[in-house]
Design an enzyme around this catalytic site. Structure first.
Site, PDB file in Angstrom:
ATOM      1  N   PRO A 115       0.824  -1.463   0.020  1.00 55.17           N
ATOM      2  CA  PRO A 115       0.110  -0.207   0.011  1.00 55.17           C
ATOM      3  C   PRO A 115       0.953   1.066  -0.331  1.00 55.17           C
ATOM      4  O   PRO A 115       1.992   1.258   1.093  1.00 55.17           O
ATOM      5  CB  PRO A 115      -0.642  -0.034   1.120  1.00 55.17           C
ATOM      6  N   GLU A 116       0.887   1.930  -0.947  1.00 57.37           N
ATOM      7  CA  GLU A 116       1.754   2.917  -0.605  1.00 57.37           C
ATOM      8  C   GLU A 116       0.222   4.284  -1.533  1.00 57.37           C
ATOM      9  O   GLU A 116      -0.558   3.481  -1.134  1.00 57.37           O
ATOM     10  CB  GLU A 116       2.550   3.614  -2.291  1.00 57.37           C
TER      11      GLU A 116
END
Length: 295
Positions: free
Chosen positions: A2-3
């Site tokens: 997750p960015e």
DNA sequence: CATAGATCCTGTATGC
DNA sequence: TGCATACAGGATCTAT
């Protein structure tokens, strides 16, 4: 992993499915998931039960849900590497690695699942920024993300160009720009034709701006791709959205051709992880010889 | 202050 | 088949 685009997808899902419902019960089944809540799991539960999330906010990779009608604090979430926030019917089949359940009074619940336990939840006070918007105290130290209208391009360029360390390390420094992780850093560097090992000092202002433009482009492309897969009562979170295989130019593509020039993509160890780059589009900096210490 | 490196964690993939 | 090892990596802490 997750960015920014993945976290934003989750934020939008929470905004649709987790707000304004009274919290009926909270169950913490893995202490580590709430380790950043200083007063412990029982106190976290105490604060949450009976209240409701007012909105869903994000800066960089941090999410927070302000509590109550006139919020002065918020439930803060960081997904780490493998965290997921799932909205389910309370009687739905169990998910793997669920460490915290927040049950609403309408028969749904928010589940925090995290295989590698780098992520977590905690409650934190909200404090005003210099522009008077509110952020949790422990999120205030990171920079705005590049999709934030108040992001200061000039400040970013100036600070980047004063750094002796590698450009890629700078991109991953959340106090310089937030929301960028290893995958999108490599993609942005490829788009801007910059080798990640170059010192920040070596970039012209124009090149530094090119990089910022590339960061924004890759994030918004990913956001479009990640945002489409989200629809139902399911807050998808992981990096596994369709974007990954379809649109990545270099990340994870060692040995395959650069989509721009055809040269073979290389992988190099960097900061205990991997960097992927095109050796033709992204010229390696000349090796810098350290001056010998005199004395 | 700036910078670099170690550390946390566990499922999956690979090598022998 | 089992066992050992490498790898994925965001944030934070420590050392220089």
């Amino acid at each position: 992993m997750p960015e920014l685009p993945e976290v934003e997808t989750v934020r939008a899902g929470l905004a649709r499915h987790a707000l304004h419902r009274r919290i009926a019960e909270v169950e913490v089944s893995h202490h580590r998931a709430v380790r950043r809540h200083a007063t412990g799991p029982a106190a976290l539960r105490e604060r949450l039960v009976g209240t409701a999330f007012a909105s869903a906010n994000r800066r960089g990779k941090y999410l927070w849900l302000p509590l109550g009608d006139e919020p002065h604090d918020a439930l803060v979430a960081h997904l780490g590497m493998s965290g997921q926030l799932l909205v389910r019917a309370a009687d739905a089949a169990p998910d793997k690695h669920v460490h915290v359940r927040i049950a609403f009074d309408d028969g749904t619940e928010l589940r925090f699942a995290d295989q590698r336990t780098f992520g977590g939840l905690f409650v934190d006070e909200l404090v005003p920024t210099e522009a008077a918007d509110l952020v949790p105290t422990r999120v205030a130290h990171i920079a705005r993300d590049p999709m934030d209208p108040l992001f200061d391009d000039g400040l970013f360029v100036g600070r980047l160009r004063r750094k002796a360390s590698a450009v890629k390390r700078a991109l991953l420094d959340q106090t310089l720009v937030s929301g960028v992780g290893n995958i999108y850093a490599d993609e942005a560097l490829w788009r801007a034709r910059i080798h990640g090992a170059r010192p920040g000092l070596s970039l012209t202002s124009a090149k530094a701006l090119d990089l910022l433009t590339a960061v924004r482009a890759v994030l918004s492309d990913a956001l479009r791709a990640g945002g489409t897969s989200f629809d139902s009562l399911y807050v998808n979170v992981n990096g596994e959205s369709g974007y990954f295989d379809r649109s990545l130019a270099v990340y994870g593509r060692e040995g395959r051709p650069c989509p721009r020039c055809g040269a073979v993509v290389r992988r190099a160890p960097f900061m205990n992880r991997s960097s992927f780059y095109c050796p033709r589009c992204q010229r390696a900096p000349r090796a810098v010889v350290k001056p010998a210490k005199m004395g």
